[in-house]
Scaffold this motif. Structure first.
Motif, PDB file in Angstrom:
ATOM      1  N   SER A  82      11.554  -0.605   1.143  1.00 36.40           N
ATOM      2  CA  SER A  82      12.044  -0.573  -0.235  1.00 36.40           C
ATOM      3  C   SER A  82      11.453  -1.696  -1.076  1.00 36.40           C
ATOM      4  O   SER A  82      11.556  -1.676  -2.306  1.00 36.40           O
ATOM      5  N   SER A  83      10.810  -2.697  -0.418  1.00 31.60           N
ATOM      6  CA  SER A  83      10.186  -3.800  -1.151  1.00 31.60           C
ATOM      7  C   SER A  83       8.740  -3.503  -1.541  1.00 31.60           C
ATOM      8  O   SER A  83       8.135  -4.253  -2.311  1.00 31.60           O
ATOM      9  N   VAL A  84       8.170  -2.428  -0.991  1.00 28.20           N
ATOM     10  CA  VAL A  84       6.788  -2.075  -1.329  1.00 28.20           C
ATOM     11  C   VAL A  84       6.759  -1.609  -2.783  1.00 28.20           C
ATOM     12  O   VAL A  84       7.481  -0.687  -3.157  1.00 28.20           O
ATOM     13  N   PRO A  85       5.946  -2.237  -3.636  1.00 30.53           N
ATOM     14  CA  PRO A  85       5.930  -1.854  -5.052  1.00 30.53           C
ATOM     15  C   PRO A  85       5.569  -0.384  -5.242  1.00 30.53           C
ATOM     16  O   PRO A  85       4.645   0.129  -4.598  1.00 30.53           O
ATOM     17  N   TYR A  86       6.287   0.270  -6.116  1.00 31.94           N
ATOM     18  CA  TYR A  86       5.994   1.668  -6.437  1.00 31.94           C
ATOM     19  C   TYR A  86       4.548   1.810  -6.897  1.00 31.94           C
ATOM     20  O   TYR A  86       3.862   2.791  -6.580  1.00 31.94           O
ATOM     21  N   GLU A  87       4.061   0.804  -7.632  1.00 34.59           N
ATOM     22  CA  GLU A  87       2.695   0.855  -8.160  1.00 34.59           C
ATOM     23  C   GLU A  87       1.661   0.881  -7.033  1.00 34.59           C
ATOM     24  O   GLU A  87       0.584   1.465  -7.188  1.00 34.59           O
ATOM     25  N   LEU A  88       1.964   0.247  -5.885  1.00 32.97           N
ATOM     26  CA  LEU A  88       1.024   0.245  -4.769  1.00 32.97           C
ATOM     27  C   LEU A  88       0.873   1.646  -4.193  1.00 32.97           C
ATOM     28  O   LEU A  88      -0.249   2.105  -3.934  1.00 32.97           O
ATOM     29  N   TRP A  89       1.984   2.332  -3.982  1.00 30.35           N
ATOM     30  CA  TRP A  89       1.908   3.719  -3.500  1.00 30.35           C
ATOM     31  C   TRP A  89       1.052   4.554  -4.448  1.00 30.35           C
ATOM     32  O   TRP A  89       0.156   5.279  -4.017  1.00 30.35           O
ATOM     33  N   GLY A  90       1.328   4.424  -5.744  1.00 28.37           N
ATOM     34  CA  GLY A  90       0.592   5.205  -6.733  1.00 28.37           C
ATOM     35  C   GLY A  90      -0.893   4.892  -6.734  1.00 28.37           C
ATOM     36  O   GLY A  90      -1.732   5.797  -6.806  1.00 28.37           O
ATOM     37  N   ARG A  91      -1.224   3.600  -6.626  1.00 24.30           N
ATOM     38  CA  ARG A  91      -2.636   3.198  -6.637  1.00 24.30           C
ATOM     39  C   ARG A  91      -3.366   3.738  -5.419  1.00 24.30           C
ATOM     40  O   ARG A  91      -4.491   4.253  -5.537  1.00 24.30           O
ATOM     41  N   LEU A  92      -2.755   3.627  -4.251  1.00 22.96           N
ATOM     42  CA  LEU A  92      -3.412   4.090  -3.034  1.00 22.96           C
ATOM     43  C   LEU A  92      -3.653   5.595  -3.066  1.00 22.96           C
ATOM     44  O   LEU A  92      -4.708   6.083  -2.649  1.00 22.96           O
TER      45      LEU A  92
END
Length: 252
Positions: free
Chosen positions: A86-96
């Motif tokens: 839950s600490s993984v930034p939402y933006e990181l998922w989107g970028r990957l």
């Protein structure tokens, strides 16, 4: 004995030994010796060739990287460690997801959070596959004992199977589309693996804790490292034992 892996990689990329020599700044006869006599280039040349033919150094020259060296490089493959998913930034998922061009692999029991946090995910995966990327989704078989055991361990009997059937409704929309594979497994899952080309998020499962509360490693593949490859191999092992869901089990 010739280095057939190197020869094949060069040819597969539409190159010749002379072209490789020109690109890395050595004599063409030197490249020929690397192939025909299986001689090992200097490290700078190994890395240049591996990048040129898009292969790992250990694959092209298995004896060139010692286990100790591979382990040391593997430490540098970890970009970030998050104490919980839950600490993984939402933006990181989107970028990957957006940057992936060749490969998107998802290994989970359900991974429902992905489609919940991004309503466009299914359309994005379809577009990625249409653009030439391989999209492979491995979900838990909701009827398998491993799924029920996981729910019991987390104190929520039946919840995991319900999540899988819920997420099926999303992935059914792209199952069978060109470049997309959706399969099911009954593996005791030690980690959920989300791969996007040469980057990966590994959600390490912890007994008694739901996946959102378990740690996540952000990995980036490095030539000669062994950490990223360990989890990539794990995905492939589950893939080899996965199967299509029988039609009677597929959610409507």
């Amino acid at each position: 004995m010739p280095n057939d892996r190197l020869r094949d990689a060069i040819l597969r990329n539409g190159l010749t030994p002379a072209m490789v020599a020109d690109k890395i700044g050595v004599d063409a006869k030197t490249v020929e010796r690397w192939i025909t006599q299986d001689r090992t280039p200097y490290p700078r040349h190994r890395h240049a060739i591996a990048a040129l033919v898009r292969e790992d150094v250990p694959y092209l020259w298995p004896k060139a990287v010692t286990p100790e060296k591979a382990a040391k490089i593997g430490q540098s493959e970890m970009v970030q460690l998050y104490s919980r998913r839950s600490s993984v930034p939402y933006e990181l998922w989107g970028r990957l997801i957006e940057r992936a061009e060749k490969q998107i692999d998802i290994l989970a029991y359900a991974g429902l959070f992905l489609v919940e946090q991004d309503p466009r995910l299914i359309d994005t995966l379809r577009q990625k596959a249409a653009g030439g990327a391989k999209v492979r989704i491995l979900l838990g078989d909701p009827s398998s004992p491993a799924i029920e055991r996981k729910s019991v361990e987390e104190g929520a009997t039946g919840v995991m199977a319900a999540k899988i059937r819920q997420v099926q409704q999303y992935y059914n929309r792209i199952d069978g589309a060109p470049g997309v594979t959706v399969l099911y497994h009954e593996t005791t899952l030690y980690n959920s693996i989300y791969r996007f080309d040469d980057e990966m998020l590994v959600n390490m499962h912890v007994y008694g804790f739901p996946a959102p509360h378990a740690p996540v490693m952000h990995l980036r593949r490095l030539n000669g490292g062994d950490l990223f490859g360990t989890y990539a191999d794990s995905f492939d092992r589950v893939l080899s034992a996965s199967y299509p869901m029988p039609r009677g089990e597929v959610a409507a």
